[in-house]
Design a protein around this motif. Structure first.
Motif, PDB file in Angstrom:
ATOM      1  N   UNK A 133     -16.670   6.454  61.861  1.00 32.77           N
ATOM      2  CA  UNK A 133     -17.569   7.043  62.554  1.00 32.77           C
ATOM      3  C   UNK A 133     -18.421   7.980  61.886  1.00 32.77           C
ATOM      4  N   UNK A 134     -17.762   8.723  60.925  1.00 36.99           N
ATOM      5  CA  UNK A 134     -18.676   9.649  59.935  1.00 36.99           C
ATOM      6  C   UNK A 134     -19.260   8.788  59.123  1.00 36.99           C
ATOM      7  N   UNK A 135     -18.858   7.821  58.410  1.00 39.06           N
ATOM      8  CA  UNK A 135     -20.007   6.854  57.512  1.00 39.06           C
ATOM      9  C   UNK A 135     -20.816   6.396  58.221  1.00 39.06           C
ATOM     10  N   UNK A 136     -20.794   5.895  59.536  1.00 32.38           N
ATOM     11  CA  UNK A 136     -22.068   5.339  60.179  1.00 32.38           C
ATOM     12  C   UNK A 136     -22.943   6.474  60.413  1.00 32.38           C
ATOM     13  N   UNK A 137     -22.679   7.714  60.790  1.00 31.34           N
ATOM     14  CA  UNK A 137     -23.623   8.680  61.099  1.00 31.34           C
ATOM     15  C   UNK A 137     -24.386   9.203  59.735  1.00 31.34           C
ATOM     16  N   UNK A 148     -31.548  12.452  64.355  1.00 27.81           N
ATOM     17  CA  UNK A 148     -30.500  12.489  65.398  1.00 27.81           C
ATOM     18  C   UNK A 148     -30.630  11.760  66.602  1.00 27.81           C
ATOM     19  N   UNK A 149     -31.695  11.812  67.339  1.00 27.39           N
ATOM     20  CA  UNK A 149     -32.228  10.867  68.654  1.00 27.39           C
ATOM     21  C   UNK A 149     -31.947   9.411  68.023  1.00 27.39           C
ATOM     22  N   UNK A 159     -26.632  12.103  71.354  1.00 26.38           N
ATOM     23  CA  UNK A 159     -26.870  12.970  70.193  1.00 26.38           C
ATOM     24  C   UNK A 159     -25.997  13.905  69.698  1.00 26.38           C
ATOM     25  N   UNK A 160     -25.394  14.966  70.776  1.00 29.92           N
ATOM     26  CA  UNK A 160     -24.317  15.724  70.260  1.00 29.92           C
ATOM     27  C   UNK A 160     -23.187  15.357  69.713  1.00 29.92           C
ATOM     28  N   UNK A 166     -21.586  14.110  62.241  1.00 25.69           N
ATOM     29  CA  UNK A 166     -22.421  14.500  61.044  1.00 25.69           C
ATOM     30  C   UNK A 166     -21.895  15.501  60.268  1.00 25.69           C
ATOM     31  N   UNK A 167     -21.603  16.854  61.103  1.00 25.69           N
ATOM     32  CA  UNK A 167     -20.889  18.139  60.540  1.00 25.69           C
ATOM     33  C   UNK A 167     -19.707  17.773  59.825  1.00 25.69           C
ATOM     34  N   UNK A 168     -18.677  17.242  60.676  1.00 24.92           N
ATOM     35  CA  UNK A 168     -17.574  16.897  60.035  1.00 24.92           C
ATOM     36  C   UNK A 168     -17.439  15.868  59.059  1.00 24.92           C
ATOM     37  N   UNK A 169     -18.339  14.837  59.091  1.00 25.24           N
ATOM     38  CA  UNK A 169     -18.261  14.002  57.948  1.00 25.24           C
ATOM     39  C   UNK A 169     -18.965  14.373  56.628  1.00 25.24           C
ATOM     40  N   UNK A 170     -19.995  15.480  56.916  1.00 23.45           N
ATOM     41  CA  UNK A 170     -20.372  16.127  55.620  1.00 23.45           C
ATOM     42  C   UNK A 170     -19.461  16.798  54.961  1.00 23.45           C
ATOM     43  N   UNK A 171     -18.680  17.420  55.722  1.00 21.87           N
ATOM     44  CA  UNK A 171     -17.469  18.520  55.372  1.00 21.87           C
ATOM     45  C   UNK A 171     -16.468  17.565  54.487  1.00 21.87           C
ATOM     46  N   UNK A 172     -16.023  16.680  55.178  1.00 24.08           N
ATOM     47  CA  UNK A 172     -15.165  15.810  54.438  1.00 24.08           C
ATOM     48  C   UNK A 172     -15.607  15.049  53.180  1.00 24.08           C
ATOM     49  N   UNK A 173     -17.066  14.693  53.349  1.00 21.39           N
ATOM     50  CA  UNK A 173     -17.481  14.121  52.104  1.00 21.39           C
ATOM     51  C   UNK A 173     -17.619  15.281  50.876  1.00 21.39           C
TER      52      UNK A 173
END
Length: 184
Positions: A133-137, A148-149, A159-160, A166-173
């Protein structure tokens, strides 16, 4: 006035040896004062001033048969010729690009894309470690440059949810890249 110059000034016709003597006497009498005068014109550049004096004396030698050898007239002629040589030099310098020394071969920077390729490999490996999910976003928004849209429409999620993932994916990355020593 130099005795040699005065003696030779009286003669109108001269041989090559006499012309050389006359030029030697000319340089002996006027070389120093001319150099001092020309240094002021060249911004105190001694090498350039010496070149100007030398060129002035050479021109006097070339025109020695036509010169009037009275000290005041020859001094005026030398000053005029030297001034013109300096002006020509300034014009030449303003037209020609500034000369620089070529850099040492060891100092040349060689474009090297290996660091960028290595960073791309590390980021790709870190992306593979994220959840799907994080990688796809991240792929949709950052790598494919979608809004985002647009990403929400393609992934079929609100979109939310895209923003949250995206926020949590970037943090994890960021954490993964810091562990690998890539991000600061």
């Amino acid at each position: 006035m130099c005795p040699v110059l005065g003696h030779l000034a009286g003669r109108l016709e001269s041989t090559d040896a006499e012309a050389e003597e006359r030029i030697a006497a000319l340089y002996q009498e006027f070389g120093g004062p001319l150099l001092r005068h020309v240094r002021k014109s060249t911004g105190n550049d001694l090498q350039w001033a010496e070149d100007v004096v030398q060129e002035t004396i050479v021109r006097a030698w070339r025109h020695s048969a036509r010169l009037q050898w009275e000290p005041s007239l020859i001094w005026a002629w030398l000053l005029t010729v030297a001034r013109r040589i300096v002006i020509d030099g300034r014009r030449r310098k303003s037209v020609r690009p500034h000369e620089v020394e070529p850099p040492e071969v060891d100092m040349l920077a060689v474009p090297d894309s290996s660091e960028r390729a290595l960073s791309a490999m590390v980021v790709k490996d870190a992306l593979q470690s994220l959840s799907d999910e994080h990688r796809e976003v991240i792929e949709q928004t950052y790598l494919r440059d979608r809004t985002i849209s647009e990403a929400a429409e393609i992934l079929g999620i609100p979109p939310g949810t895209v923003k949250s993932r995206l926020y949590y994916g970037i943090r994890a990355l960021r954490v993964l890249l810091q562990d690998k020593g890539v991000a600061g």
